[in-house]
Design a protein around this motif. Structure first.
Motif, mmCIF file in Angstrom:
data_model
loop_
_atom_site.group_PDB
_atom_site.id
_atom_site.type_symbol
_atom_site.label_atom_id
_atom_site.label_comp_id
_atom_site.label_asym_id
_atom_site.label_seq_id
_atom_site.Cartn_x
_atom_site.Cartn_y
_atom_site.Cartn_z
ATOM 1 N N LEU A 166 -15.767 20.076 -1.585
ATOM 2 C CA LEU A 166 -14.835 19.467 -2.527
ATOM 3 C C LEU A 166 -13.481 20.166 -2.508
ATOM 4 O O LEU A 166 -12.433 19.526 -2.558
ATOM 5 N N VAL A 167 -13.508 21.514 -2.417
ATOM 6 C CA VAL A 167 -12.238 22.241 -2.349
ATOM 7 C C VAL A 167 -11.460 21.787 -1.115
ATOM 8 O O VAL A 167 -10.274 21.470 -1.176
ATOM 9 N N LYS A 168 -12.149 21.734 0.038
ATOM 10 C CA LYS A 168 -11.471 21.392 1.287
ATOM 11 C C LYS A 168 -10.921 19.972 1.259
ATOM 12 O O LYS A 168 -9.910 19.682 1.889
ATOM 13 N N THR A 169 -11.585 19.076 0.566
ATOM 14 C CA THR A 169 -11.127 17.687 0.582
ATOM 15 C C THR A 169 -10.158 17.361 -0.553
ATOM 16 O O THR A 169 -9.486 16.346 -0.514
ATOM 17 N N THR A 170 -10.072 18.208 -1.574
ATOM 18 C CA THR A 170 -9.219 17.817 -2.711
ATOM 19 C C THR A 170 -8.094 18.807 -3.007
ATOM 20 O O THR A 170 -6.952 18.428 -3.151
ATOM 21 N N VAL A 171 -8.412 20.102 -3.126
ATOM 22 C CA VAL A 171 -7.382 21.038 -3.602
ATOM 23 C C VAL A 171 -7.193 22.184 -2.618
ATOM 24 O O VAL A 171 -7.080 23.336 -2.987
ATOM 25 N N TYR A 172 -7.115 21.849 -1.308
ATOM 26 C CA TYR A 172 -7.097 22.886 -0.270
ATOM 27 C C TYR A 172 -5.676 23.219 0.159
ATOM 28 O O TYR A 172 -4.865 22.332 0.416
ATOM 29 N N ASP A 173 -5.378 24.512 0.214
ATOM 30 C CA ASP A 173 -4.102 24.973 0.744
ATOM 31 C C ASP A 173 -4.402 25.508 2.145
ATOM 32 O O ASP A 173 -4.828 26.639 2.320
ATOM 33 N N SER A 174 -4.176 24.662 3.185
ATOM 34 C CA SER A 174 -4.667 25.018 4.516
ATOM 35 C C SER A 174 -3.910 26.204 5.115
ATOM 36 O O SER A 174 -4.431 26.887 5.983
ATOM 37 N N LYS A 175 -2.709 26.479 4.624
ATOM 38 C CA LYS A 175 -1.960 27.637 5.171
ATOM 39 C C LYS A 175 -2.648 28.939 4.792
ATOM 40 O O LYS A 175 -2.773 29.861 5.587
ATOM 41 N N LYS A 176 -3.075 29.039 3.519
ATOM 42 C CA LYS A 176 -3.728 30.273 3.079
ATOM 43 C C LYS A 176 -5.243 30.219 3.239
ATOM 44 O O LYS A 176 -5.917 31.208 2.997
ATOM 45 N N ALA A 177 -5.765 29.035 3.611
ATOM 46 C CA ALA A 177 -7.211 28.824 3.672
ATOM 47 C C ALA A 177 -7.876 29.141 2.338
ATOM 48 O O ALA A 177 -8.941 29.743 2.261
ATOM 49 N N LEU A 178 -7.194 28.801 1.252
ATOM 50 C CA LEU A 178 -7.712 29.015 -0.103
ATOM 51 C C LEU A 178 -7.503 27.742 -0.908
ATOM 52 O O LEU A 178 -6.814 26.825 -0.474
ATOM 53 N N SER A 179 -8.068 27.718 -2.105
ATOM 54 C CA SER A 179 -7.747 26.606 -2.995
ATOM 55 C C SER A 179 -6.297 26.763 -3.461
ATOM 56 O O SER A 179 -5.751 27.868 -3.454
ATOM 57 N N GLY A 285 -3.674 35.598 -9.238
ATOM 58 C CA GLY A 285 -5.110 35.701 -9.504
ATOM 59 C C GLY A 285 -5.943 35.267 -8.317
ATOM 60 O O GLY A 285 -5.446 35.101 -7.208
ATOM 61 N N ARG A 286 -7.222 35.097 -8.582
ATOM 62 C CA ARG A 286 -8.149 34.740 -7.510
ATOM 63 C C ARG A 286 -8.080 33.248 -7.203
ATOM 64 O O ARG A 286 -7.767 32.426 -8.064
ATOM 65 N N HIS A 287 -8.360 32.912 -5.926
ATOM 66 C CA HIS A 287 -8.466 31.525 -5.504
ATOM 67 C C HIS A 287 -9.815 31.320 -4.833
ATOM 68 O O HIS A 287 -10.375 32.267 -4.275
ATOM 69 N N ILE A 288 -10.312 30.078 -4.881
ATOM 70 C CA ILE A 288 -11.607 29.826 -4.244
ATOM 71 C C ILE A 288 -11.439 29.852 -2.735
ATOM 72 O O ILE A 288 -10.576 29.170 -2.180
ATOM 73 N N LYS A 289 -12.263 30.659 -2.085
ATOM 74 C CA LYS A 289 -12.225 30.740 -0.631
ATOM 75 C C LYS A 289 -13.420 29.962 -0.104
ATOM 76 O O LYS A 289 -14.561 30.375 -0.308
ATOM 77 N N PRO A 290 -13.177 28.801 0.539
ATOM 78 C CA PRO A 290 -14.334 27.981 0.937
ATOM 79 C C PRO A 290 -15.038 28.529 2.174
ATOM 80 O O PRO A 290 -14.926 27.974 3.260
ATOM 81 N N VAL A 291 -15.735 29.637 2.016
ATOM 82 C CA VAL A 291 -16.555 30.165 3.104
ATOM 83 C C VAL A 291 -18.009 30.123 2.655
ATOM 84 O O VAL A 291 -18.287 30.001 1.469
ATOM 85 N N ASP A 292 -18.922 30.250 3.635
ATOM 86 C CA ASP A 292 -20.338 30.056 3.309
ATOM 87 C C ASP A 292 -20.967 31.312 2.711
ATOM 88 O O ASP A 292 -21.901 31.883 3.267
ATOM 89 N N VAL A 293 -20.433 31.759 1.595
ATOM 90 C CA VAL A 293 -20.985 32.928 0.906
ATOM 91 C C VAL A 293 -21.208 32.542 -0.547
ATOM 92 O O VAL A 293 -20.339 31.963 -1.191
ATOM 93 N N LEU A 294 -22.374 32.886 -1.055
ATOM 94 C CA LEU A 294 -22.654 32.617 -2.463
ATOM 95 C C LEU A 294 -21.772 33.505 -3.325
ATOM 96 O O LEU A 294 -21.555 34.678 -3.008
ATOM 97 N N ALA A 295 -21.256 32.967 -4.405
ATOM 98 C CA ALA A 295 -20.327 33.715 -5.256
ATOM 99 C C ALA A 295 -20.970 35.002 -5.766
ATOM 100 O O ALA A 295 -21.985 34.952 -6.458
ATOM 101 N N PRO A 296 -20.418 36.172 -5.405
ATOM 102 C CA PRO A 296 -21.054 37.428 -5.817
ATOM 103 C C PRO A 296 -21.021 37.632 -7.336
ATOM 104 O O PRO A 296 -21.871 38.326 -7.880
#
Lengths: 398, 512
Positions: A166-179, A285-296
């Motif tokens: 959902l992050v990648k398809t809706t609120v993705y900032d592809s330059k920073k690879a973050l939400s 602040g923090r941004h969602i990083k869409p990588v395959d890691v469960l949120a610590p």
């Protein structure tokens, strides 16, 4: 002296606090051993950095400790609340990230909401989505007796992949690879905390402000509310009764299925709110990083709850401690420690600290045993030497 | 001089808030059966736990064969030849009988088990003492009586000389009790010394040589059983005269309160009908007793009436209101109280405090809560009132965790809570199970008081004496059906037994 100790041992709160502290000390000791093994020459310096933790970088550092403690308080409450009501919520991670996505999505997209309400709506959405994510395991547990550990773990993975997608398809900032950063109106207000937690940079007088915001207050208010619900209300009485003994609760006329579902839903709502609070924090602040890691943050809720012995007030302190030590670990990078080793050291400290429960059981028994041995020795020595006893008591009287 | 195999001299043991053993002396002769008699919470179990090494005494000494010993844990006790059969057996459920017996003292060679030697020894022992067991049966498949024989064999296998039995008869059927008494006598004949905890006077009379009576943590006396009457023993134990027979005046029953019509319950797994087309009525001012051998559908019948199980067919009325499909809370509100069969599973939240348990069924009423907040002051006052009225004993009063209380006091707490709700219909399932005579007398009196106050009472009991003593009508249940209605005044124990065993039934199709 012995009498005082004995009295203290019979007070629950005293036992709980000491066991948490001993667990922390054991964790630190173990962390130091790992430091020694990985890098003997810098171990001592490294240990000092860890101990200095958030203080390493002044007032801003302390603010950062509070900022990172905020989601941990909420996920800790989530796990602790579920635990008090007899459920193991391993799914805080999934609930957290789904809540986070909901908050970020609304923060980025729903700019039509007027300013003072934007962040509130985003937080509310985070809470609801977190609750929804826990509703499914709750229903499965209550009606089909599916164990919540299994279903919440599954929901973690579904949540992680779904959030990434959902992050990648809706609120993705592809330059920073973050939400994307959320709109200004969706950032949580600083509520005066920026006036306390900042560092002055150089002589120019520019200030470097901490990310901490009113989310920290919200977390503390939530802890107090959960404390009251659990300990003072009929609702909490019912939930705990179901946790301790489902059959007896049913017998007493409590709707035990409803209670189980509600326990899970509240736990999920707390974790989801935690996700919202962490990510609604502006560009710094923090941004969602869409990588395959469960949120610590979700998993760290488990040691936070364990170290705080599931007591909501205890959880506030244990979350701050774990945030503090984690930041200290980050500063280790100034020495020659590889990031992986830092993670291992911090993980060791945190997970050792989670043994608080074991210490709570061992410690009083150990102390009592020592006391009784000491008393026996005394009485034996006095038996063998009666004159000595007589003089001793004489002195005692004086 | 007497030949004492075990002497416990001036034992003192204190727990927070209670002195469990206050200067108790117990001397066990070689080859005797020595009973330990006392009310619930008198300190019997604590004393035996000290002897078995589970607790350390605060003061006092233990002598074995005249020499002082320090029993620091059960392994030491074992080495000294002391064995114990606990009230709740300590068996591994999915192990065989043989595996359970040798557990901890396995015969091995090079790290491999050598079961053959063990098997021979177990078979020899079981033949010698008449302890019939199947060595290869899985423990969870065998009867409670056989499980107990396994526990006894465990002690014999370890060549224990001193055998402690902690309320061994509480879980047995009358036939099994007879067998056990014979086994204990045989063991004593072979030179074993037996300590036997109980509060059943008949059994002491039947089996023991001497008896030590405890009351509230103190030793009252050690007596010779043959020359002391049951009445004297019970007076020593309780501290006052106990009436065994329940006195009750005749009263005419009034309006029907509980009506059960054609109730049927099916077991979901096997599809077998556990309750078959049962109909009966309980009226104001009468005690109706469901008598039967355990496992004939009593539990399911009660579960269906109280709402713990759904009824598959038929109807249930309380005061004329159909409650068949109502929730448990609504049934309670309609005036139903329930003293459940399994106090740990249903009756109590063991990790809650006593006061929290005492309001388990009324915490939501306006007396104890306001706007969803519990009124702790009121709860505490109410709990203390019940504790005093029903003499519920515990270490820390209303704040005691129920798990730490003795079984008898846990039961008293349930009885107090259910009676004090002021029910229209009180359903009591084995309300005196595991209680001492004083408490039994008290509960029986309470039931009669409730009846005299015009309440309806449905009693389910396995104890024939209880059934005959306090009920106004007896309904006999056999394989899920009511097979007869008897009047306790005109029927005999023998006739009741015949009905219960399925040897006789009324011709009528329906007992009302």
């Amino acid at each position: 002296m012995i009498a005082v100790l004995r009295k203290l041992l019979n007070i629950r709160g005293f036992n709980n606090a000491t066991s948490s502290i001993v667990a922390i000390l054991a964790g630190l000791l173990f962390g130091f051993i790992v430091l020694l093994i990985s890098n003997p020459s810098q171990a001592a310096d490294g240990f000092v950095i860890i101990l200095k933790g958030g203080f390493s970088t002044g007032a801003k550092g302390m603010g950062q400790v509070m900022y990172f403690a905020t989601p941990l308080i909420l996920t800790g409450l989530s796990v602790g609340f579920a635990f008090k009501t007899g459920l193991f919520n391993i799914g805080a991670s999934g609930q957290f990230i789904m809540g986070a996505f909901a908050a970020v999505y609304i923060g980025v997209k729903w700019t039509f909401i007027p300013a003072p309400f934007h962040w509130m709506v985003a937080l509310l959405a985070a809470t609801l989505v977190g609750a929804l994510w826990a509703l499914i395991p709750g229903l499965l547990k209550a009606y089909l007796n599916v164990h919540e550990v299994i279903s919440t773990i599954m929901m973690n993975y579904i949540g992680m992949y779904l959030a990434n997608y959902l992050v990648k398809t809706t609120v993705y900032d592809s330059k920073k690879a973050l939400s994307m950063s959320v709109a200004e109106s969706a950032v949580l207000p600083k509520a005066g905390l920026d006036k306390i937690f900042y560092n002055t940079m150089g002589s120019s007088g520019a200030v470097d402000v901490s990310t901490v915001n009113c989310g920290f207050y919200i977390a503390i208010v939530m802890a107090i509310i959960i404390y009251i619900v659990l300990n003072k209300t009929t609702f909490g009485y019912e939930l705990k009764a179901c946790g301790f003994n489902r059959d007896a609760s049913k017998y007493a006329g409590i709707n035990e299925k409803r209670s189980i579902v509600l326990s899970m839903v509240i736990a999920g709502a707390l974790a989801g709110l935690g996700g919202g609070l962490l990510y609604l924090s502006g560009a710094s602040g923090r941004h969602i990083k869409p990588v395959d890691v469960l949120a610590p943050e979700g998993f760290n809720g488990i040691p936070v709850a364990l170290l705080g012995l599931s007591n909501p007030i205890g959880i506030i302190f244990s979350a701050i401690f774990i945030s503090y030590i984690t930041l200290g670990g980050n500063y280790l990078q100034t020495l020659d420690f590889v990031p992986e080793i830092i993670d291992i050291i911090i993980a060791c400290i945190i997970y050792f600290s989670a043994f608080a429960l074991i210490f709570r059981n061992i410690l009083p028994a150990l102390l009592k045993w020592r006391l009784s041995v000491a008393e026996k020795k005394r009485s034996q020595s006095s038996d063998s030497d009666e004159e000595g006893l007589a003089t001793e008591t004489e002195e005692g009287k004086e | 001089m007497d030949d004492y195999v075990i002497e416990m001299l001036n034992i003192i043991k204190e727990f927070p808030g209670v002195i469990a053993n206050d200067d108790i002396t117990l001397q066990l002769k070689r080859g005797e059966i020595h009973a330990l008699l006392g009310e619930n919470g008198a300190g019997k179990s604590t004393l035996m736990s000290i002897l078995f090494g589970l607790y350390q005494p605060d003061k006092g000494i233990i002598k074995k064969d005249g020499k002082e010993v320090n029993i620091s844990d059960p392994n030491v006790a074992n080495a000294l030849g002391i064995g114990m059969v606990h009230q709740h057996f300590k068996l591994v459920h999915n192990f065989t009988v043989l595996q359970n017996i040798i557990l901890g003292v396995e015969t091995t060679k090079n790290g491999f088990l050598r079961m053959e030697e063990a098997r021979e020894k177990v078979i020899a022992l079981s033949e010698k003492y008449g302890l019939a067991v199947d060595p290869d049966a899985i423990v969870e498949d065998i009867t409670v009586g056989m499980q107990q024989r396994v526990e006894i064999l465990k002690m014999l296998y370890r060549e224990n000389e001193i055998l402690i039995f902690d309320e061994p008869t509480a879980v047995l059927t009358p036939q099994e009790i007879e067998e056990l008494i014979k086994i204990m006598k045989d063991l004593a004949k072979e030179g074993k010394s037996i300590l036997f905890i109980t509060h059943k006077l008949n059994e002491i009379k039947a089996v023991a040589d001497r008896c030590t009576v405890l009351r509230k943590g103190k030793r009252v006396a050690t007596i010779d059983v043959a020359s002391t009457s049951k009445e004297e023993m019970s007076e020593m134990m309780v501290g006052r005269k106990v009436e065994f027979a329940v006195e009750k005046a005749h009263i005419e029953p009034g309006e029907p309160v509980l009506e059960v019509r054609n109730l049927t319950v099916e077991d979901k797994q096997s599809g077998k009908k556990t309750v078959k087309d049962v109909s009966f009525t309980v009226r104001k001012g009468e005690i109706v007793c469901i008598a039967g051998i355990d496992g004939n559908g009593q539990s399911e019948l009660v579960y269906a009436i109280t709402g713990l199980l759904p009824a598959d067919d038929g109807q249930i009325f309380i005061n004329g209101m159909d409650v068949t499909n109502l929730s448990i809370r609504k049934r309670n509100a309609a005036g139903m109280s329930h003293i459940p069969e399994d106090r740990h599973k249903h009756g109590l939240v063991l990790d809650y405090t006593l006061e929290e348990n005492l309001v388990l069924k009324c915490y939501y009423t306006p007396i104890f809560q306001k706007n969803g907040f519990l009124k702790f002051q009121k709860i505490n006052e109410y709990a203390n009132c019940l504790i005093e009225k029903y003499d519920i004993r515990s270490g820390q009063g209303a704040k005691s965790i129920v798990r730490s209380m003795s079984g008898g006091n846990q039961q008293k707490a349930i009885v107090a809570r259910e009676i004090d709700l002021g029910p229209e219909i009180l359903i009591a399932v084995q309300p005196t199970r595991g209680l001492d005579v004083g408490a039994i007398e008290y509960i029986h009196k309470q039931l009669v008081v409730q009846r005299d106050a015009g309440k309806a009472i449905l009693l389910v009991s396995l104890e024939l004496e209880e059934v005959m003593n306090i009920s106004d009508r007896i309904l006999v249940i056999y394989e899920g059906e009511i097979v007869g209605e008897l009047d306790p005044k005109t029927t005999t124990l023998k006739e009741l037994g015949l009905y219960m065993a399925g040897g006789k039934r009324d011709e009528r199709s329906e007992a009302v």
